[in-house]
Design a protein around this motif. Structure first.
Motif, PDB file in Angstrom:
ATOM      1  N   LYS A 170       0.892  -1.075   0.044  1.00  0.00           N
ATOM      2  CA  LYS A 170       0.053   0.089   0.027  1.00  0.00           C
ATOM      3  C   LYS A 170       0.906   1.244   0.093  1.00  0.00           C
ATOM      4  O   LYS A 170       0.713   2.351  -0.765  1.00  0.00           O
ATOM      5  N   THR A 171       1.815   1.236   0.941  1.00  0.00           N
ATOM      6  CA  THR A 171       2.759   2.312   0.939  1.00  0.00           C
ATOM      7  C   THR A 171       3.580   2.481  -0.380  1.00  0.00           C
ATOM      8  O   THR A 171       3.778   3.940  -0.676  1.00  0.00           O
ATOM      9  N   HIS A 172       3.858   1.445  -0.932  1.00  0.00           N
ATOM     10  CA  HIS A 172       4.504   1.443  -2.126  1.00  0.00           C
ATOM     11  C   HIS A 172       3.688   2.339  -3.251  1.00  0.00           C
ATOM     12  O   HIS A 172       4.290   3.151  -3.848  1.00  0.00           O
ATOM     13  N   ILE A 226      -2.662  10.117   2.188  1.00  0.00           N
ATOM     14  CA  ILE A 226      -2.758   9.800   3.472  1.00  0.00           C
ATOM     15  C   ILE A 226      -2.685   8.339   3.680  1.00  0.00           C
ATOM     16  O   ILE A 226      -3.500   7.640   3.445  1.00  0.00           O
ATOM     17  N   ASP A 227      -1.377   7.870   4.355  1.00  0.00           N
ATOM     18  CA  ASP A 227      -1.222   6.403   4.522  1.00  0.00           C
ATOM     19  C   ASP A 227      -1.712   6.011   6.024  1.00  0.00           C
ATOM     20  O   ASP A 227      -1.797   6.870   6.720  1.00  0.00           O
ATOM     21  N   ASP A 228      -2.244   4.593   5.998  1.00  0.00           N
ATOM     22  CA  ASP A 228      -2.778   3.872   7.224  1.00  0.00           C
ATOM     23  C   ASP A 228      -3.717   5.109   7.807  1.00  0.00           C
ATOM     24  O   ASP A 228      -3.557   5.102   9.097  1.00  0.00           O
ATOM     25  N   ILE A 229      -4.824   5.010   7.402  1.00  0.00           N
ATOM     26  CA  ILE A 229      -5.786   6.009   7.821  1.00  0.00           C
ATOM     27  C   ILE A 229      -6.293   5.476   9.209  1.00  0.00           C
ATOM     28  O   ILE A 229      -6.930   5.886  10.008  1.00  0.00           O
ATOM     29  N   VAL A 325       4.888  -9.527   1.612  1.00  0.00           N
ATOM     30  CA  VAL A 325       5.778  -9.033   0.836  1.00  0.00           C
ATOM     31  C   VAL A 325       6.920  -8.729   1.508  1.00  0.00           C
ATOM     32  O   VAL A 325       8.357  -8.571   1.111  1.00  0.00           O
ATOM     33  N   ARG A 326       6.795  -7.429   2.541  1.00  0.00           N
ATOM     34  CA  ARG A 326       7.970  -7.315   3.415  1.00  0.00           C
ATOM     35  C   ARG A 326       8.674  -8.180   3.886  1.00  0.00           C
ATOM     36  O   ARG A 326       9.894  -8.285   4.222  1.00  0.00           O
ATOM     37  N   GLU A 327       7.920  -9.416   4.739  1.00  0.00           N
ATOM     38  CA  GLU A 327       8.647 -10.406   5.009  1.00  0.00           C
ATOM     39  C   GLU A 327       9.527 -11.205   3.909  1.00  0.00           C
ATOM     40  O   GLU A 327      10.713 -11.602   4.277  1.00  0.00           O
TER      41      GLU A 327
HETATM   42 MG    MG Z   1       2.239   0.775   4.723  1.00  0.00          MG
END
Ligand code: MG
Ligand code: ADP
Length: 465
Positions: A170-172, A226-229, A325-327
């Motif tokens: 999402k952040t990506h 806006i990330d992580d609302i 995916v981060r993992e």
């Molecule tokens: Mg994020």
């Protein structure tokens, strides 16, 4: 012996100033005083309880270390709120209908020299569309994100809301939108911010009784990401502020993009009119990638690092790490580190060792969020969730509640306020107290430590039931 807290604290402040960014120092330490500073106790006065919370969460270690450096004492740290400080008031300013042209570059971080861009988070240059691997699980979100980036404010996707579990991109995607607009020059003012930061800037503006700059940045944005609302603090004043920003941008056909860990309709604690605004445009999700996509992501990340992975190794890793995916990226980094430290070839054996080292040889893991931690804790201690999150003060239930709050903090890194919200709207200070109680017990009671580790492992490797 009498100690002068003011001059001792001034010495500590001078030392802290050398250790952190000027902006952070000015913001968080500028308005502090010490009321008492002696070998037993350090009482730091702050303007609001929000400051107390923030300093406790982010800087208590630094304050402790600095006080020890300067005085050789290890006092208990206590924050007290200034008596005369007013509570947050509301914004009354109205917004100019046509915002003046302004370029807020995504890399500016200095608060004092460039006030117009001071509240903007930098973008990570790694997070571009070119580096995003598209598969069934994220194709729709990717396409929508690109459409918005190519014509911000001009598509029907306003706002665009991208939701999905932790570590799925999402952040990506949000940052890729910002990056594309910035490079295209299609948005003069591009603002990427986490919901937590958006909220804390608001409180700071109110604290300084100067909201002009805040409004200039956020309500004049051409593109607001806006990330992580889900981590936005949902007090009435904060929600009203978000609605104002939202309405202003929407009416001016400015683009809004939000990310969330769940569909907007199931976000907790938001007013209905906000939830409905979140749904005015397009709501799209990212799911966990399938095997082929995971393999492609691994290969792409390895290539970025200038390494080619043997196909059987990327397949093996992608089969083992399924939901995040981060993992997957973390395992790859571990593999590459082991390769260079052990001077070994990259093969299945090394991949197995890389995975085993972080205890990740299980499949089908659930996304971890506050609810999943609560569910696992409830199962583990055999205490129903309503009791766990309720107000019962029975000792075993209180203790499980403390552990659960502690794990929400340590595993997910959720903000204290968000955790408090999910435990019957408790105050953040209750969460601080819970975490401290658990940490204290962990340091003296090994059996308790084993229990907490066991629960933590269960959460980290939970399988859908
Ligand atoms: Mg994020
Ligand atoms: P989220 O915000 O959903 O928790 P992030 O955007 O931080 O997740 O992604 C976690 C990591 O995984 C980042 O390094 C990101 O680049 C990477 N990532 C996630 N999805 C993809 C993808 N489809 N292609 C390439 N990298 C990805």
């Amino acid at each position: 012996m009498l100690y002068d807290p003011t001059s001792l604290w001034a010495r500590c402040l001078h030392s802290i100033q050398q250790k952190i960014q000027p902006q952070s120092f000015q913001t968080w330490f500028g308005p502090t005083n010490s009321l008492e500073l002696c070998p037993e106790k350090a009482v730091i006065e702050v303007p609001t309880s929000f400051f107390a919370d923030w300093l406790e969460e982010h800087y208590s270690w630094l304050i402790r270390a600095t006080v020890e450096e300067e005085t050789s004492w290890k006092p208990e740290l206590e924050f007290v709120v200034q008596k005369e400080a007013d509570g947050p008031s509301e914004f009354t300013q109205t917004v100019e209908p046509s915002p003046p042209p302004m370029l807020v570059t995504p890399t500016v971080t200095n608060i004092s020299s460039t006030p117009s861009s001071s509240l903007v988070f930098p973008l990570n240059p790694k997070y571009r569309f070119e580096q995003f691997v598209v598969g069934d699980s994220n194709e729709f979100s990717f396409t929508a994100a690109k459409a918005v980036a190519d014509s911000p404010g001009e598509t029907a996707f306003n706002p665009l809301v991208i939701y999905g579990g932790v570590g799925l991109g999402k952040t990506h995607l949000l940052q890729a939108i910002g990056d594309r607009c910035f490079r295209n020059g299609s948005g003069k003012s591009i603002v990427y911010v986490t919901a937590e930061k958006f909220f804390s800037d608001y409180l700071q503006a109110i604290q300084k009784q100067d909201t002009a700059e805040y409004i200039k940045i956020y309500r004049n944005a051409d593109l607001l990401l806006i990330d992580d609302i889900q981590f936005y603090v949902k007090t009435e004043g904060c929600q009203r502020e978000l609605i104002h920003t939202f309405n202003t941008l929407y009416q001016n056909q400015k683009q809004i993009v939000l990310s969330s860990d769940r569909p907007p309709s199931t976000l907790k604690g938001f007013e209905d009119r906000l939830i409905s605004r979140f749904q005015w445009g397009l709501v799209t999700d990212i799911e966990a990638p399938n095997l082929e996509t995971r393999i492609a992501i691994l290969n792409c990340k390895a290539e970025e690092k200038g390494i080619g992975l043997p196909p059987e190794v990327s397949r093996f890793l992608a089969e083992q790490v399924v939901s995040n995916v981060r993992e997957l990226e973390g395992v790859l980094i571990r593999l590459l580190t082991m390769k260079s430290h052990l001077s070994m070839e990259i093969n299945i054996d090394l991949a197995r060792r890389a995975l085993a080292g972080i205890g990740r040889l299980s499949n089908n893991r659930l996304p971890v969020n506050i609810e999943t931690v609560q569910k696992a804790t409830s199962d583990f201690f055999n205490i129903p969730i309503p009791l766990l999150t309720g107000s019962t003060r029975k000792q075993d239930i209180t203790s499980a509640r403390h552990v659960c709050m502690y794990l929400c903090k340590s595993i997910i890194g959720a903000p204290l306020k968000a955790i408090g919200c999910e435990f019957g709207n408790r105050d953040h200070t209750t969460v601080i107290h819970a975490c401290k109680t658990v940490e204290k017990k962990l340091s003296v009671d090994p059996a308790f430590g084993t229990l907490v580790t066991e629960l933590e492992n269960k959460i980290q490797s939970s399988v859908p039931s």
